[in-house]
Scaffold this active site. Structure first.
Site, PDB file in Angstrom:
ATOM      1  N   HIS A 162      32.841 -15.754   7.265  1.00 49.38           N
ATOM      2  CA  HIS A 162      33.842 -15.132   8.139  1.00 49.38           C
ATOM      3  C   HIS A 162      34.566 -14.002   7.404  1.00 49.38           C
ATOM      4  O   HIS A 162      35.413 -14.244   6.538  1.00 49.38           O
ATOM      5  CB  HIS A 162      34.823 -16.216   8.621  1.00 49.38           C
ATOM      6  CG  HIS A 162      35.911 -15.690   9.485  1.00 49.38           C
ATOM      7  ND1 HIS A 162      37.188 -16.183   9.478  1.00 49.38           N
ATOM      8  CD2 HIS A 162      35.915 -14.682  10.401  1.00 49.38           C
ATOM      9  CE1 HIS A 162      37.927 -15.523  10.344  1.00 49.38           C
ATOM     10  NE2 HIS A 162      37.184 -14.597  10.912  1.00 49.38           N
ATOM     11  N   ASN A 208      42.773 -18.392  10.356  1.00 50.21           N
ATOM     12  CA  ASN A 208      43.227 -18.314  11.745  1.00 50.21           C
ATOM     13  C   ASN A 208      44.052 -19.511  12.185  1.00 50.21           C
ATOM     14  O   ASN A 208      44.860 -19.419  13.106  1.00 50.21           O
ATOM     15  CB  ASN A 208      42.039 -18.096  12.680  1.00 50.21           C
ATOM     16  CG  ASN A 208      41.600 -16.651  12.634  1.00 50.21           C
ATOM     17  OD1 ASN A 208      42.437 -15.763  12.472  1.00 50.21           O
ATOM     18  ND2 ASN A 208      40.301 -16.397  12.745  1.00 50.21           N
ATOM     19  N   GLU A 217      35.953 -15.980   4.299  1.00 51.42           N
ATOM     20  CA  GLU A 217      35.922 -17.444   4.343  1.00 51.42           C
ATOM     21  C   GLU A 217      34.465 -17.903   4.417  1.00 51.42           C
ATOM     22  O   GLU A 217      33.683 -17.328   5.185  1.00 51.42           O
ATOM     23  CB  GLU A 217      36.648 -17.954   5.594  1.00 51.42           C
ATOM     24  CG  GLU A 217      38.154 -17.852   5.515  1.00 51.42           C
ATOM     25  CD  GLU A 217      38.833 -18.504   6.727  1.00 51.42           C
ATOM     26  OE1 GLU A 217      39.542 -19.488   6.555  1.00 51.42           O
ATOM     27  OE2 GLU A 217      38.651 -17.998   7.851  1.00 51.42           O
ATOM     28  N   SER A 222      35.207 -16.556  14.225  1.00 51.37           N
ATOM     29  CA  SER A 222      36.555 -16.650  13.677  1.00 51.37           C
ATOM     30  C   SER A 222      37.125 -18.039  13.861  1.00 51.37           C
ATOM     31  O   SER A 222      38.153 -18.349  13.296  1.00 51.37           O
ATOM     32  CB  SER A 222      37.459 -15.609  14.325  1.00 51.37           C
ATOM     33  OG  SER A 222      37.318 -15.663  15.721  1.00 51.37           O
TER      34      SER A 222
HETATM   35  N1  CAA Z   1      37.180   2.110   6.154  1.00 47.15           N
HETATM   36  C1  CAA Z   1      37.663   2.897   5.170  1.00 47.15           C
HETATM   37  N2  CAA Z   1      38.964   3.255   5.066  1.00 47.15           N
HETATM   38  C2  CAA Z   1      39.809   2.773   6.005  1.00 47.15           C
HETATM   39  C3  CAA Z   1      39.383   1.936   7.057  1.00 47.15           C
HETATM   40  C4  CAA Z   1      37.993   1.593   7.113  1.00 47.15           C
HETATM   41  N3  CAA Z   1      37.496   0.797   8.074  1.00 47.15           N
HETATM   42  N4  CAA Z   1      40.453   1.613   7.831  1.00 47.15           N
HETATM   43  C5  CAA Z   1      41.527   2.235   7.276  1.00 47.15           C
HETATM   44  N5  CAA Z   1      41.136   2.922   6.176  1.00 47.15           N
HETATM   45  C6  CAA Z   1      41.976   3.710   5.281  1.00 47.15           C
HETATM   46  C7  CAA Z   1      42.742   4.765   6.019  1.00 47.15           C
HETATM   47  O1  CAA Z   1      41.964   5.940   6.172  1.00 47.15           O
HETATM   48  C8  CAA Z   1      43.912   5.027   5.091  1.00 47.15           C
HETATM   49  O2  CAA Z   1      43.510   5.918   4.086  1.00 47.15           O
HETATM   50  P1  CAA Z   1      44.589   6.939   3.442  1.00 47.15           P
HETATM   51  O3  CAA Z   1      45.580   6.050   2.737  1.00 47.15           O
HETATM   52  O4  CAA Z   1      43.761   7.759   2.531  1.00 47.15           O
HETATM   53  O5  CAA Z   1      45.155   7.681   4.596  1.00 47.15           O
HETATM   54  C9  CAA Z   1      44.159   3.660   4.458  1.00 47.15           C
HETATM   55  O6  CAA Z   1      42.968   2.854   4.722  1.00 47.15           O
HETATM   56  C10 CAA Z   1      45.332   2.966   5.034  1.00 47.15           C
HETATM   57  O7  CAA Z   1      45.221   2.968   6.437  1.00 47.15           O
HETATM   58  P2  CAA Z   1      46.392   3.361   7.417  1.00 47.15           P
HETATM   59  O8  CAA Z   1      47.252   4.426   6.819  1.00 47.15           O
HETATM   60  O9  CAA Z   1      45.785   3.593   8.770  1.00 47.15           O
HETATM   61  O10 CAA Z   1      47.257   2.069   7.618  1.00 47.15           O
HETATM   62  P3  CAA Z   1      47.737   0.960   6.645  1.00 47.15           P
HETATM   63  O11 CAA Z   1      48.280   1.500   5.369  1.00 47.15           O
HETATM   64  O12 CAA Z   1      48.599   0.076   7.480  1.00 47.15           O
HETATM   65  O13 CAA Z   1      46.429   0.118   6.273  1.00 47.15           O
HETATM   66  C11 CAA Z   1      45.270  -1.798   6.957  1.00 47.15           C
HETATM   67  C12 CAA Z   1      45.587  -0.357   7.256  1.00 47.15           C
HETATM   68  C13 CAA Z   1      44.420  -1.933   5.706  1.00 47.15           C
HETATM   69  C14 CAA Z   1      44.467  -2.286   8.158  1.00 47.15           C
HETATM   70  C15 CAA Z   1      46.597  -2.605   6.744  1.00 47.15           C
HETATM   71  O14 CAA Z   1      47.526  -2.316   7.739  1.00 47.15           O
HETATM   72  C16 CAA Z   1      46.388  -4.095   6.730  1.00 47.15           C
HETATM   73  O15 CAA Z   1      45.959  -4.656   5.751  1.00 47.15           O
HETATM   74  N6  CAA Z   1      46.694  -4.753   7.884  1.00 47.15           N
HETATM   75  C17 CAA Z   1      46.496  -6.176   8.031  1.00 47.15           C
HETATM   76  C18 CAA Z   1      45.064  -6.428   8.325  1.00 47.15           C
HETATM   77  C19 CAA Z   1      44.777  -7.888   8.491  1.00 47.15           C
HETATM   78  O16 CAA Z   1      45.616  -8.758   8.392  1.00 47.15           O
HETATM   79  N7  CAA Z   1      43.506  -8.188   8.767  1.00 47.15           N
HETATM   80  C20 CAA Z   1      43.072  -9.531   8.987  1.00 47.15           C
HETATM   81  C21 CAA Z   1      43.111  -9.777  10.428  1.00 47.15           C
HETATM   82  S1  CAA Z   1      42.646 -11.424  10.772  1.00 47.15           S
HETATM   83  C22 CAA Z   1      41.002 -11.374  10.803  1.00 47.15           C
HETATM   84  O17 CAA Z   1      40.339 -10.389  10.657  1.00 47.15           O
HETATM   85  C23 CAA Z   1      40.385 -12.673  11.067  1.00 47.15           C
HETATM   86  C24 CAA Z   1      40.031 -12.959  12.454  1.00 47.15           C
HETATM   87  O18 CAA Z   1      39.106 -13.729  12.655  1.00 47.15           O
HETATM   88  C25 CAA Z   1      40.796 -12.441  13.599  1.00 47.15           C
END
Ligand code: CAA
Length: 286
Positions: free
Chosen positions: A142, A192, A154, A121
């Site tokens: 990434h 990041n 990325e 990351s």
């Molecule tokens: N596989 C399949 N389906 C999944 C899943 C997975 N791994 N994770 C969640 N889902 C599904 C859930 O089952 C849910 O389905 P339903 O709508 O049918 O119930 C749906 O996705 C939505 O999930 P939630 O209701 O739990 O929650 P949400 O609406 O908040 O969505 C999320 C979850 C997609 C994670 C959303 O909150 C989101 O986009 N959050 C931000 C994530 C983000 O910014 N990620 C980047 C982080 S930075 C990074 O990764 C880089 C690094 O190096 C650190």
């Protein structure tokens, strides 16, 4: 089937990121072998991949055929089983010494043609590549968490990465159904470098008592239309990972503006790592 000349993909590290990467590669028709030191982690990865693929299939995002492909992933604790892979993506812990040691071992044991990719990351791809004898065949790919849902990947060529390997990586990622953001190899790349200072600032606001965690998150979630507030997102990513990335930015740029917030450091010292440990900024029941 082959995509950009890759047909057999190895994934090292079966945590959240490794499992997600294996899942999207397999559902796109690639043969995938996942390896981890722990058989328990591999079993959990297999369960999570099956559950995720089933959910995506139910919602019509994967076909039944694609869901079946994810059941064919090969899981092993034996790193030497990656011998025949033409692409290996490492997704082990964000520790430079561990990643370097892995790359040295892979470099010595797999074909000189094999491309070695890192899902780091923020660690410099150029520095990881320098411990191999194939710096032209090392690249950063990434993925974002959760990999099956997030559209962005990325791609970070190191200073010595060949243009051919870069364009094959772009072709592969596009075929996985993702959008590519190409970044030069500077600390934190793009996502990041911008995301982590925001999270760090949310911790500073919390530490200074500007607002409660809930209000900070509500402000950013509803005020800037983000799916999660920064503190909820930090718990989701892992506070140890957030701290490690801030350290890379701080050391890499030598600029005090990237100083990790003392409260973030204190939570990590306490073992409050976020969702995965049951407690971070918030507490979690499971
Ligand atoms: N596989 C399949 N389906 C999944 C899943 C997975 N791994 N994770 C969640 N889902 C599904 C859930 O089952 C849910 O389905 P339903 O709508 O049918 O119930 C749906 O996705 C939505 O999930 P939630 O209701 O739990 O929650 P949400 O609406 O908040 O969505 C999320 C979850 C997609 C994670 C959303 O909150 C989101 O986009 N959050 C931000 C994530 C983000 O910014 N990620 C980047 C982080 S930075 C990074 O990764 C880089 C690094 O190096 C650190």
């Amino acid at each position: 089937m082959a995509i950009a000349g890759f047909s057999q993909v190895g994934v090292v590290g079966a945590g959240q990121m490794g499992a997600g990467i294996a899942q999207v590669c397999a559902s796109s028709g690639l043969r995938v072998t996942v390896t981890d030191l722990s058989s328990g982690v591999l079993e959990a990865a297999s369960r999570n991949i099956q559950a995720s693929a089933a959910r995506l299939c139910q919602k019509g995002h994967l076909t039944a055929e694609q869901q079946k492909l994810t059941a064919e992933i090969d899981y092993t604790t034996d790193l030497s089983r990656l011998r025949d892979c033409d692409l290996i993506i490492e997704a082990v812990i964000e520790d430079e010494a561990i990643k370097k040691d892995l790359f040295v071992r892979l470099d010595q044991s797999v074909s000189p043609e094999t491309v070695l990719a890192t899902n780091t990351s923020s660690l410099p791809v150029t520095r990881l590549a320098s411990v191999t004898n194939r710096a032209d065949r090392v690249i950063g790919i990434h993925f974002m968490n959760p990999v099956p849902l997030m559209r962005l990947v990325e791609i970070i060529p190191g200073i010595a990465t060949s243009p051919e390997v870069q364009s094959r990586a772009v072709e592969l990622v596009t075929a996985l159904g993702k959008e590519v953001s190409l970044s030069r190899d500077f600390p934190g790349f793009v996502v990041n470098r911008i995301l982590m200072p925001m999270i760090n600032e949310a911790f500073a606001a919390l530490m200074e008592g500007v607002a409660s965690a809930e209000d900070i998150d509500k402000g950013m979630k509803l005020g800037t239309n983000q799916p999660m507030g920064p503190l909820t997102l930090a718990d989701f990513i892992g506070l140890d990972t957030c701290l490690a990335i801030m350290e890379v930015l701080h050391t890499g740029f030598g600029d005090p503006k990237y100083r990790p917030c003392p409260l973030l450091r204190q939570y990590v010292d306490a073992g409050w790592l976020g969702r995965k440990s049951g407690r971070g900024v918030y507490t979690y029941n499971n």
